[in-house]
Write a protein that holds these residues in place. Structure first.
Motif, short mmCIF file in Angstrom:
data_model
loop_
_atom_site.label_atom_id
_atom_site.label_comp_id
_atom_site.label_asym_id
_atom_site.label_seq_id
_atom_site.Cartn_x
_atom_site.Cartn_y
_atom_site.Cartn_z
N PRO A 81 0.83 -1.21 0.00
CA PRO A 81 0.00 0.00 0.00
C PRO A 81 0.86 1.26 0.00
N ALA A 82 0.22 2.40 -0.27
CA ALA A 82 0.97 3.63 -0.46
C ALA A 82 0.38 4.81 0.29
N GLY A 83 -0.30 4.55 1.40
CA GLY A 83 -0.85 5.63 2.20
C GLY A 83 -1.90 6.45 1.48
N ARG A 84 -2.55 5.83 0.49
CA ARG A 84 -3.53 6.55 -0.35
C ARG A 84 -2.91 7.81 -0.94
N ALA A 85 -1.68 7.68 -1.40
CA ALA A 85 -0.93 8.84 -1.91
C ALA A 85 -1.68 9.51 -3.05
N ASN A 86 -1.55 10.83 -3.09
CA ASN A 86 -2.18 11.65 -4.12
C ASN A 86 -1.08 12.30 -4.95
N GLY A 87 -0.72 13.56 -4.64
CA GLY A 87 0.34 14.24 -5.36
C GLY A 87 1.71 13.71 -4.98
N LEU A 88 2.63 13.74 -5.94
CA LEU A 88 4.01 13.30 -5.74
C LEU A 88 4.97 14.36 -6.28
N TYR A 89 6.21 14.34 -5.75
CA TYR A 89 7.25 15.21 -6.29
C TYR A 89 8.60 14.70 -5.78
N PHE A 90 9.64 14.81 -6.60
CA PHE A 90 10.97 14.37 -6.17
C PHE A 90 11.76 15.52 -5.58
N ASP A 91 12.45 15.23 -4.46
CA ASP A 91 13.32 16.25 -3.88
C ASP A 91 14.69 16.22 -4.55
N HIS A 92 15.62 17.02 -4.07
CA HIS A 92 16.92 17.14 -4.73
C HIS A 92 17.82 15.92 -4.51
N ASN A 93 17.42 15.05 -3.60
CA ASN A 93 18.17 13.82 -3.35
C ASN A 93 17.52 12.62 -4.02
N ASN A 94 16.64 12.90 -4.96
CA ASN A 94 15.92 11.87 -5.72
C ASN A 94 15.07 10.97 -4.83
N LYS A 95 14.59 11.54 -3.72
CA LYS A 95 13.64 10.83 -2.88
C LYS A 95 12.24 11.33 -3.22
N LEU A 96 11.30 10.41 -3.18
CA LEU A 96 9.95 10.71 -3.62
C LEU A 96 9.11 11.27 -2.46
N LEU A 97 8.60 12.47 -2.64
CA LEU A 97 7.69 13.06 -1.67
C LEU A 97 6.27 12.69 -2.07
N ALA A 98 5.47 12.31 -1.08
CA ALA A 98 4.11 11.87 -1.37
C ALA A 98 3.12 12.50 -0.41
N ALA A 99 2.04 13.03 -0.96
CA ALA A 99 0.93 13.54 -0.15
C ALA A 99 0.10 12.33 0.24
N ALA A 100 0.44 11.73 1.39
CA ALA A 100 -0.19 10.49 1.84
C ALA A 100 -1.52 10.81 2.51
N ASP A 101 -2.55 10.68 1.74
CA ASP A 101 -3.88 11.17 2.12
C ASP A 101 -4.57 10.33 3.18
N GLU A 102 -4.16 9.08 3.33
CA GLU A 102 -4.85 8.19 4.26
C GLU A 102 -4.86 8.74 5.68
N ASN A 103 -3.70 9.20 6.15
CA ASN A 103 -3.59 9.78 7.49
C ASN A 103 -3.16 11.25 7.44
N ASN A 104 -3.41 11.89 6.30
CA ASN A 104 -3.16 13.32 6.15
C ASN A 104 -1.71 13.69 6.42
N GLU A 105 -0.79 12.92 5.83
CA GLU A 105 0.62 13.10 6.09
C GLU A 105 1.38 13.47 4.82
N LEU A 106 2.61 13.94 5.02
CA LEU A 106 3.53 14.14 3.91
C LEU A 106 4.70 13.19 4.13
N TRP A 107 4.92 12.32 3.15
CA TRP A 107 5.96 11.29 3.25
C TRP A 107 7.17 11.64 2.39
N ARG A 108 8.32 11.11 2.80
CA ARG A 108 9.51 11.08 1.95
C ARG A 108 9.92 9.62 1.83
N ILE A 109 9.98 9.14 0.60
CA ILE A 109 10.20 7.71 0.34
C ILE A 109 11.53 7.52 -0.40
N ASP A 110 12.39 6.62 0.10
CA ASP A 110 13.65 6.37 -0.59
C ASP A 110 13.45 5.35 -1.70
#
Length: 300
Positions: A81-110
């Motif tokens: 699962p992916a936290g019901r992710a909505n919007g995504l964007y990559f940071d400068h370290n090529n880690k994926l930022l995710a608007a994890a909508d399930e628990n209203n969080e902002l994730w950084r995924i390696d």
């Protein structure tokens, strides 16, 4: 006199047609066709390109983040699962930022799918539901926080009544409201020089521009165009791409220069991908599409 007017009118018509063709070819590659890569999803969203040109996108109802491999045009599941992710964007370290909508969080995924939760509350209150993301030149993170009631939530109202745009400082230690007074902020994108931020308020059907200050704060809110948007992106010429009814492209002065028709009820988001960032990647309903472009996306 009649002959001269007809002749002059013919010249004008020729110039107009030539101008339209030139305008089209200056953005979309000549003879390029919209290609449906897949229609196997429920609702696609949040496309984001990594440093190699691969595009990651979400299928929120099915709780997945999918990867489109730019080299071979293949698809694979990156996280489920992916936290019901909505919007995504990559940071400068090529880690994926995710608007994890399930628990209203902002994730950084390696790259291995490991999660670092960056934020879930503001001033002790649960966020409405982070939606779209943009990272500035310093690594600070802007995100929109509208409220869309989800069937998988136990709550039925927002803790934070305002729908704001937030900024997380580059050191990830401070979170602040940088834009307020919006109805339902959604899409967000900044210019390559880091000076202007565009925010689409889909709730009042307008898109605004803001001047970005050195500390990440926003000033000089201006109406960019009287059209809202779901997701959005920008190209290397400064053109802004808004979504909803297909993809509508505006130049940096807010003038519409092109429209890409997409045969779907709703076009949710758009980004550039591919090795040369010259492929427009479009998410629309249960499908994803690509289109060859003469302009390029922006990668830091």
């Amino acid at each position: 006199m009649e002959y001269k007017l007809q002749y002059f009118g013919a010249i004008l018509l020729t110039v107009f047609i030539t101008s339209c063709k030139a305008q089209h070819s200056s953005v979309v590659k000549e003879n390029a066709k919209l290609v449906q890569v897949s229609n196997e999803y429920s609702f696609t969203e949040g496309p984001a390109s990594d440093k190699f040109g691969n595009v990651y996108f979400t299928d929120q109802p099915n709780d997945k983040i999918i990867k489109w491999d730019a080299a071979n045009n293949s698809l694979s599941i990156f996280k489920e699962p992916a936290g019901r992710a909505n919007g995504l964007y990559f940071d400068h370290n090529n880690k994926l930022l995710a608007a994890a909508d399930e628990n209203n969080e902002l994730w950084r995924i390696d790259t291995n799918g490991n999660i670092d939760t960056l934020i879930t509350t503001f001033d002790g209150k649960k966020l409405n539901g982070p939606n779209d993301i943009w990272v500035d030149l310093s690594g600070g993170i802007y995100f929109t926080d509208p409220y869309y009631q989800r069937e998988y939530w136990s709550r039925t109202s927002a803790d934070i009544k305002e729908k704001n745009v937030y900024y997380i400082s580059p050191d990830m230690k401070q979170v602040s409201i940088v834009a307020e007074g919006l109805t339902q902020p959604n899409g967000i994108i900044g210019t390559p020089d880091g000076k202007i931020l565009y925010v689409a308020d889909i709730g009042d059907k307008n898109t605004y521009s803001f001047s970005i200050q050195d500390d990440g704060k926003l000033k000089n809110r201006k109406l960019f165009t009287d059209m809202g948007s779901d997701g959005m992106t920008i190209d290397n010429q400064g053109n802004i791409y808004l979504t909803g009814d297909g993809v509508t492209i505006f130049n940096k002065n807010g003038k519409q220069i092109h429209h890409i028709a997409v045969d779907e009820k709703w076009t949710a988001n758009v980004t550039f991908g591919g090795k040369n960032q010259d492929i427009l990647f479009i998410t629309a309903m249960g499908s994803i599409y690509t289109l060859k472009m003469n302009v390029n996306g922006v990668r830091y």
